[in-house]
Design an enzyme around this catalytic site. Sequence first.
Site, PDB file in Angstrom:
ATOM      1  N   SER A 194       0.869  -1.439  -0.054  1.00 21.18           N
ATOM      2  CA  SER A 194      -0.040  -0.223  -0.372  1.00 21.18           C
ATOM      3  C   SER A 194       0.808   1.599   0.412  1.00 21.18           C
ATOM      4  O   SER A 194       2.086   1.142  -0.108  1.00 21.18           O
ATOM      5  CB  SER A 194      -1.001   0.461   1.083  1.00 21.18           C
ATOM      6  OG  SER A 194      -1.764   1.112   1.491  1.00 21.18           O
ATOM      7  N   TYR A 209      -1.486  -1.567  10.943  1.00 19.60           N
ATOM      8  CA  TYR A 209      -1.508  -1.419   9.108  1.00 19.60           C
ATOM      9  C   TYR A 209      -0.440  -0.554   8.086  1.00 19.60           C
ATOM     10  O   TYR A 209       0.171  -1.722   7.461  1.00 19.60           O
ATOM     11  CB  TYR A 209      -2.311  -1.319   8.739  1.00 19.60           C
ATOM     12  CG  TYR A 209      -3.187  -0.923   7.122  1.00 19.60           C
ATOM     13  CD1 TYR A 209      -3.546  -2.077   6.673  1.00 19.60           C
ATOM     14  CD2 TYR A 209      -3.404   0.418   6.147  1.00 19.60           C
ATOM     15  CE1 TYR A 209      -3.688  -2.070   5.415  1.00 19.60           C
ATOM     16  CE2 TYR A 209      -3.060   0.325   4.980  1.00 19.60           C
ATOM     17  CZ  TYR A 209      -3.502  -0.860   4.425  1.00 19.60           C
ATOM     18  OH  TYR A 209      -3.398  -1.035   3.663  1.00 19.60           O
ATOM     19  N   LYS A 213       3.013  -2.808   5.938  1.00 16.30           N
ATOM     20  CA  LYS A 213       2.604  -3.290   4.799  1.00 16.30           C
ATOM     21  C   LYS A 213       3.824  -2.465   4.210  1.00 16.30           C
ATOM     22  O   LYS A 213       4.377  -2.724   3.589  1.00 16.30           O
ATOM     23  CB  LYS A 213       1.552  -1.601   4.338  1.00 16.30           C
ATOM     24  CG  LYS A 213       0.447  -1.975   4.311  1.00 16.30           C
ATOM     25  CD  LYS A 213       0.283  -3.839   2.967  1.00 16.30           C
ATOM     26  CE  LYS A 213      -1.593  -3.667   3.209  1.00 16.30           C
ATOM     27  NZ  LYS A 213      -1.271  -5.113   2.156  1.00 16.30           N
TER      28      LYS A 213
END
Length: 305
Positions: A194, A209, A213
Amino acid sequence: MFSLRSASLLVPSARRASTRSAVAHSRLSSTVAKARGLTLPSFSMQNKVCLVTGAARGLGNEFCRAFVESGCTSLAIVDLKEEEAKRAADELKAEFEGNGHIDKGSLNIMGIACDVSSEVSVQKAFKEATTEFGRIDSVVASAGIVENYSAFDYPFDRIKRLYDINVHGAFFTAREAARRMIPDGGGSIVLVASMSAQVVNVPQPQTPYNASKAAVRHMASSLAVEWAKKNVRVNTLSPGYMLTKLTRTILEHDQELKRTWEALTPMGRMGDPEDLKGAVIFLASDASKFVTGSEVRVDGGYCVI
């Protein structure tokens, strides 16, 4: 001294040169005309076996569509629930074989249940796919989750679950893919990270998160070096804000957040899942056969500023 005879000899020569030029131009025009509507053969996924995790819906399902549209006829759709994976496989097959562009019965798309956070489950899924297809050429690790909690409020069990899926799941998937690709001469692995691997998203809090990533991105680089001489390429695809069905549903109740994300993106809009098709085909196909350890960001310029 310039003579009439020498001048007359130049005329046929000039005519021959002009004729050759006209013929060359005609051949070029014919070649261009034949090439219209086609693309480089190296971008084709024809005769390649592909496997995508997290593929029953969302971006993973979009990657599957891109593979079929690029010529893939052997595809494994992997997701947590067997019923959803098989339904997605049936729907994709019915859609493409029903539109008249692909002959009925030519697509072999299977749905496989897999919990990517479990190494045993991932091993079982790859065994099932290779039993059916004999080999695997291109794998996309797309399974992942995101949650928005402040750092102080994030429950530990949910942090662990996120890392188990996003990080460990990507590693298990890449490792099982490479174990099968190396004996067959190589292949391509795409880990979906991402833009959050490089930037801190605002205004939503999502520290675990973002960190997960970033781990996936560096994992891809590390595995790329480890397996480079085995002809297994590992690259990262990093999307920006994408308008998936789930995201659309969320933003319907928070238009201010949507406007914020759009304003922060230089292109002034969120991405459509279809915007990722070209990038995933490039990384998964032979078009990128000398590309490994790289990241392709598809974020509308978000990370540039």
